[in-house]
Design a protein around this motif. Structure first.
Motif, mmCIF file in Angstrom:
data_model
loop_
_atom_site.group_PDB
_atom_site.id
_atom_site.type_symbol
_atom_site.label_atom_id
_atom_site.label_comp_id
_atom_site.label_asym_id
_atom_site.label_seq_id
_atom_site.Cartn_x
_atom_site.Cartn_y
_atom_site.Cartn_z
ATOM 1 N N TYR A 313 0.743 -1.141 0.058
ATOM 2 C CA TYR A 313 0.003 0.017 0.069
ATOM 3 C C TYR A 313 0.979 1.196 -0.093
ATOM 4 O O TYR A 313 0.672 2.280 -0.818
ATOM 5 C CB TYR A 313 -0.806 0.117 1.095
ATOM 6 N N TYR A 314 1.855 1.230 0.914
ATOM 7 C CA TYR A 314 3.011 2.352 1.093
ATOM 8 C C TYR A 314 3.719 2.733 -0.329
ATOM 9 O O TYR A 314 3.694 3.746 -0.889
ATOM 10 C CB TYR A 314 3.812 2.316 2.237
ATOM 11 N N GLN A 315 4.049 1.508 -0.942
ATOM 12 C CA GLN A 315 4.747 1.882 -2.244
ATOM 13 C C GLN A 315 3.886 2.361 -3.360
ATOM 14 O O GLN A 315 4.324 3.066 -3.987
ATOM 15 C CB GLN A 315 5.434 0.302 -2.408
ATOM 16 N N GLU A 316 2.535 1.563 -3.437
ATOM 17 C CA GLU A 316 1.857 1.872 -4.609
ATOM 18 C C GLU A 316 1.343 3.369 -4.312
ATOM 19 O O GLU A 316 1.330 4.033 -5.314
ATOM 20 C CB GLU A 316 0.777 0.889 -5.005
ATOM 21 N N THR A 317 0.749 3.720 -3.083
ATOM 22 C CA THR A 317 0.209 5.157 -3.142
ATOM 23 C C THR A 317 1.359 6.067 -3.221
ATOM 24 O O THR A 317 1.231 7.205 -3.438
ATOM 25 C CB THR A 317 -0.638 5.176 -1.699
ATOM 26 N N GLY A 318 2.555 5.521 -2.701
ATOM 27 C CA GLY A 318 3.764 6.486 -2.784
ATOM 28 C C GLY A 318 3.960 6.979 -4.238
ATOM 29 O O GLY A 318 4.857 7.983 -4.449
ATOM 30 N N ARG A 319 3.493 6.480 -5.166
ATOM 31 C CA ARG A 319 3.690 6.875 -6.648
ATOM 32 C C ARG A 319 2.885 8.285 -6.913
ATOM 33 O O ARG A 319 3.261 8.928 -7.908
ATOM 34 C CB ARG A 319 3.082 5.793 -7.631
ATOM 35 N N ALA A 320 2.197 8.587 -5.970
ATOM 36 C CA ALA A 320 1.463 9.905 -6.221
ATOM 37 C C ALA A 320 2.372 10.884 -5.614
ATOM 38 O O ALA A 320 3.234 10.702 -4.592
ATOM 39 C CB ALA A 320 0.222 9.902 -5.452
ATOM 40 N N GLY A 321 2.430 12.055 -6.432
ATOM 41 C CA GLY A 321 2.792 13.405 -5.848
ATOM 42 C C GLY A 321 4.380 13.533 -5.302
ATOM 43 O O GLY A 321 4.851 13.858 -4.427
ATOM 44 N N ARG A 322 5.252 12.595 -6.264
ATOM 45 C CA ARG A 322 6.730 12.733 -6.200
ATOM 46 C C ARG A 322 7.000 14.454 -6.286
ATOM 47 O O ARG A 322 8.122 14.572 -5.821
ATOM 48 C CB ARG A 322 7.279 11.945 -7.433
ATOM 49 N N ASP A 323 6.507 15.135 -6.742
ATOM 50 C CA ASP A 323 6.784 16.589 -7.038
ATOM 51 C C ASP A 323 6.648 17.263 -5.980
ATOM 52 O O ASP A 323 6.880 18.717 -5.813
ATOM 53 C CB ASP A 323 6.303 17.046 -8.254
ATOM 54 N N GLY A 324 6.032 16.707 -4.679
ATOM 55 C CA GLY A 324 5.817 17.732 -3.646
ATOM 56 C C GLY A 324 4.383 18.324 -3.421
ATOM 57 O O GLY A 324 4.202 18.901 -2.483
ATOM 58 N N LEU A 325 3.769 18.310 -4.679
ATOM 59 C CA LEU A 325 2.435 19.041 -4.684
ATOM 60 C C LEU A 325 1.303 18.139 -4.395
ATOM 61 O O LEU A 325 1.633 16.967 -4.422
ATOM 62 C CB LEU A 325 2.112 19.408 -6.116
ATOM 63 N N THR A 326 0.188 18.650 -3.879
ATOM 64 C CA THR A 326 -0.870 18.137 -3.445
ATOM 65 C C THR A 326 -1.184 16.766 -4.167
ATOM 66 O O THR A 326 -1.302 16.755 -5.151
ATOM 67 C CB THR A 326 -2.331 18.868 -3.219
ATOM 68 N N ALA A 327 -1.496 15.590 -3.567
ATOM 69 C CA ALA A 327 -1.769 14.444 -4.230
ATOM 70 C C ALA A 327 -3.021 13.618 -3.312
ATOM 71 O O ALA A 327 -2.824 13.841 -2.024
ATOM 72 C CB ALA A 327 -0.876 13.398 -4.524
ATOM 73 N N THR A 328 -3.511 12.531 -3.928
ATOM 74 C CA THR A 328 -4.370 11.855 -2.974
ATOM 75 C C THR A 328 -4.239 10.358 -3.154
ATOM 76 O O THR A 328 -3.852 10.016 -4.368
ATOM 77 C CB THR A 328 -5.993 12.233 -3.483
ATOM 78 N N ALA A 329 -4.193 9.850 -2.129
ATOM 79 C CA ALA A 329 -4.158 8.372 -2.111
ATOM 80 C C ALA A 329 -5.703 7.870 -1.668
ATOM 81 O O ALA A 329 -6.078 8.170 -0.414
ATOM 82 C CB ALA A 329 -3.253 7.729 -1.169
#
Ligand code: ADP
Ligand code: ZN
Length: 595
Positions: A313-329
Motif C-alpha cells: 500500500y505504501y509503495q503503490e500510493t507513494g507513486r502519487a505526488g513525487r513533485d511534492g504538490l498535493t496528491a491523494t491516495a
C-alpha cells in the motif's frame, strides 16, 4: 578539484536550497566516505549523487536495475546540459562507441549502467582505467532477498569495494524496513559507511479510505470532485477488471488506458509512453505497473481492490505526488474484497507463510478500519511515531464513533444461531426482520433475534459485519457460498468483556478536505497556468521528452505567482537553472509578458 555543491544546485538544477538530509549526505560523500541513504519516494535521492558527480572530477557510475528509470534520468540530465549516458542492453554499438569516446575525453560526468552490464565483458577492468569519482547504487534494496525486488546481480556489487577501494559508494533506497537495511549494509560492505535515514512520511499525500458500495461510481465521483483533469493510477486486482474499469472511465470522457501482463508488450509499452509523455492520463493497472515510473505529477493513486499488505500500500500510493504538490491516495474496500484477498493469500503457500501473510494483511485492514489518524497508523507500522496529521480523511472529518457492542453481539449471535453457514445478506435480513423466502423457508423468522436490529440501516449492518471481518472476529468461507463463521477472537465480545467501537454510517459522505487540484484558484491565474502548460507540452512534443522534463508543475506555478518580467527574475524560480533559462527562458517570458 571540488566545486561548490550549493552553487551547482542553483546553477544547474535551479533550486535555491537543499532539502532534508541532502546537504549532509553530499558533504559526507564529497569527503570520500560511504553512505546508505534511506529516503521516501520523492524525497530527492537523485541529487545526493548527481550534485557530487558534478562537484568532483572524473565519472560517477550509477548502478540502476531498470532501463526505463535510467533513461528518464539521463533525459532529464541532458535537458540540464549535464553529460550523462546510459549503458544497457538497448544501446546500439554506435551509441556504445560514443559513450566510450566521451569517457575517454573526460567529458562524461554520469554513467548509468545495469548491474549485468557492469559485470560483463571485462567491463570492470575497462572501468579501472578511468577516474571513477563515485559509485551510486540506486534501488539498493534489490540486493536483499528479504524485499520483493531481489536481483541476484546486485549481490556481486560488493566487488566494487575491492576493485575500487578509494572510490566512495552511496547506496540509496526507498525501502526502509530494518531487515532490508541490515541486508544492504552487510551485502554491500557498507559497515564503515554512515546511514542517513529520513522520515518516510509523505506529507503532501492525503489519505482517503471509503467503504465500497458501487466501487466504480465512487471512483468516478472521486475523480470528478478531486482530480478532474489530473494524471493518476487506478489499481485493480485482475486483468479483466482493469479492462472493464478502463472502458468505463473512457465512456465517461476520461483519458484512461489499461495496463496488465495480459496485454501484448507493444501495447503495454505504448500505453506507458502515453502516460509519461501526455498529460492527464489515467492508467488503470494491475500492480505490474509502477516500478520504474518516476513521473512526478501523478496526482492520485486509487485502489479499487485491496493491496496485500502495508508495504505494498505504501509503495503503490507513494507513486502519487513525487513533485511534492498535493496528491491523494484513495481506496475503496468492502466485505467481498477482504474474503478475496484472504483466500488468495492461502493459495500455494506453506502454513507458516500463510500465517505471516495473513497477519500482514490484517495490519492493512486495521489501518483501513482505523477511527484515528491514518498517517499515524501507517507510519507506526514502519516504526515512526507521529501526531495527528490533519491531512487524512479521519483528521479532516473525524468519524462519529458510536458504541457498536450490542450490534456486534447481535450479529455474532445471529451467525451462531443459524449454524455459521449463511452469508451477510441473509444474516442482515434476519436482523432487520425482512421476510424473504429464504428467511421463511429456513424458519429464521422464528428466531428470537428476528427483526431485533431494525433500528440500524442495511449499510450500518454491512459496515458492522465488514469490521467484524476486518478485525478478524469472524471468517468468511469464500470457496462455498460466502458463509460467515465465528473466530476464537469473538468470545470476549460475546461475553460482554470487550467493547466494540464503530464509525457511524454517513450516507453520501460529502467530499471533504482542501482542494486537491494544483491549478490556481483565481480564474485568470488558472488560465495562465494552462497556457504555460500548453507551451511546455509543445516544447516537450517537439523534443520527444515528457513535459515534466521541460519544467515541473511547481516551476510553472511559481511563474504564475511571481509573474517575472525579466530573464533575471525568471532565473530565480525553482527548477530554472542556467541551461533551461537559456533554452526556454525567452519563450516563457514572452508568454508571461502578454498577460
Ligand atoms: P526520489 O528519487 O527520492 O524519489 P527524486 O530525486 O526524483 O526523488 O526527487 C523528487 C523531486 O524533488 C524531483 O522532482 C526533484 O527535482 C525534486 N527535488 C529534489 N531535491 C530538491 C531540492 N533541494 N529543491 C527542490 N526540489 C528538489
Ligand atoms: Zn491524519
Amino acid at each position: 578539484m571540488s566545486r561548490n555543491p550549493s552553487h551547482i544546485l542553483q546553477s544547474v538544477f535551479g533550486y535555491p536550497e537543499f532539502r532534508g538530509q541532502q546537504a549532509a549526505v553530499i558533504d559526507h560523500v564529497l569527503s570520500k566516505r560511504d553512505a546508505l541513504v534511506l529516503m521516501p519516494t520523492g524525497g530527492g535521492k537523485s541529487l545526493c549523487y548527481q550534485v557530487p558527480a558534478l562537484c568532483l572530477d572524473g565519472i560517477t557510475v550509477v548502478i540502476s536495475p531498470l532501463i526505463a528509470l535510467m533513461q528518464n534520468q539521463v533525459d532529464a540530465l541532458r535537458e540540464l546540459d549535464v553529460e550523462a549516458a546510459a549503458l544497457n542492453s538497448t544501446c546500439s554499438p554506435q551509441m556504445q562507441k560514443e559513450i566510450f569516446t566521451k569517457m575517454r575525453d573526460g567529458s562524461l560526468k554520469l554513467l548509468y549502467i545495469a548491474p549485468e552490464r557492469l559485470f560483463s565483458d571485462g567491463f570492470l577492468d575497462f572501468l579501472s582505467g578511468f577516474d571513477v569519482s563515485l559509485f551510486a547504487i540506486d534501488e539498493a534494496h534489490c540486493v536483499s532477498q528479504w524485499g520483493h525486488d531481489f536481483r541476484p546481480e546486485y549481490l556481486r556489487l560488493s566487488i566494487l569495494h575491492e576493485a575500487f577501494p578509494h572510490t566512495p559508494r552511496i547506496a540509496l533506497t526507498a525501502t526502509a524496513d530494518a531487515p532490508t537495511q541490515k541486508d544492504i549494509i552487510g551485502r554491500l560492505n557498507l559497515e564503515y559507511g554512515e546511514v542517513f535515514k529520513s522520515s518516510f512520511d509523505r506529507p503532501n499525500i492525503q489519505y482517503h479510505i471509503t467503504p465500497k458500495q458501487n466501487g466504480v461510481t465512487q471512483l468516478l465521483s472521486f475523480i470528478k470532485n478531486s482530480h478532474p483533469n489530473d494524471a493518476g493510477i487506478v489499481y485493480c486486482l485482475s486483468r479483466r477488471r482493469v479492462d472493464t474499469i478502463a472502458e468505463k472511465l473512457v465512456a465517461k470522457g476520461h483519458k484512461a488506458l489499461p495496463y496488465h501482463a495480459g496485454l501484448p508488450a507493444e501495447v503495454r509499452a505504448a500505453n506507458q509512453e502515453r502516460f509519461i509523455k501526455e498529460e492527464g492520463i489515467i492508467m488503470v493497472a494491475t500492480i505490474a505497473f509502477g516500478m520504474g515510473i518516476d513521473k512526478p505529477d501523478v496526482r492520485f493513486v486509487a485502489h479499487l481492490d485491496l493491496p496485500k499488505n502495508m508495504e505494498a500500500y505504501y509503495q503503490e500510493t507513494g507513486r502519487a505526488g513525487r513533485d511534492g504538490l498535493t496528491a491523494t491516495a484513495w481506496l475503496a474496500f468492502g466485505q467481498q474484497d477482504i474474503a478475496k484477498i484472504r483466500q488468495l493469500l492461502s493459495n500455494n503457500l506453506s502454513e507458516n507463510q500463510t500465517r505471516i501473510e495473513r497477519q500482514k494483511f490484517n495490519a492493512l485492514l486495521a489501518y483501513c478500519e482505523t477511527l484515528g489518524c491514518r498517517r499515524q497508523v501507517l507510519l507506526s507500522y514502519f516504526g515512526e511515531t507521529f501526531g495527528a496529521c490533519g491531512n487524512c480523511d479521519n483528521c479532516l472529518t473525524p468519524p462519529v464513533v458510536t458504541d457498536g457492542t450490542e450490534a456486534a453481539q447481535m450479529a455474532l449471535s445471529c451467525i451462531y444461531r443459524t449454524g455459521q453457514c449463511f452469508g451477510s445478506g441473509h444474516i442482515i435480513d434476519i436482523l432487520m426482520g425482512v421476510d424473504t423466502d429464504k428467511v421463511k423457508n429456513a424458519g429464521h423468522d422464528n428466531l428470537p433475534l428476528y427483526g431485533k436490529g431494525s433500528s440500524y440501516s442495511r449499510p450500518d449492518w454491512q459496515a458492522f459485519i465488514r469490521q467484524l471481518l476486518s478485525l478478524d472476529y469472524i471468517s468468511q468461507d469464500i470457496e462455498g457460498f460466502g458463509g460467515l463463521s465465528l473466530n476464537e477472537k469473538c468470545r470476549p465480545l460475546l461475553r460482554g468483556e470487550e467493547a466494540f467501537s464503530t464509525r457511524k454510517y454517513v450516507p453520501h459522505k460529502k467530499q471533504n478536505g482542501r482542494a486537491k487540484t494544483v491549478a490556481p484558484d483565481n480564474p485568470i491565474d488558472a488560465a495562465l497556468f494552462n497556457e504555460l502548460k500548453a507551451l511546455r507540452l509543445e516544447i516537450a512534443k517537439a523534443a520527444n521528452i515528457p513535459p515534466y522534463v521541460v519544467f515541473h508543475d511547481k516551476t510553472l506555478l511559481e511563474m504564475v505567482n511571481l509573474k517575472p518580467g525579466t530573464l533575471n527574475s525568471l532565473s530565480e524560480i525553482q527548477g530554472i537553472g542556467d541551461s533551461k533559462l537559456e533554452k526556454y527562458g525567452k519563450q516563457f517570458l514572452n508568454l508571461l509578458k502578454q498577460q
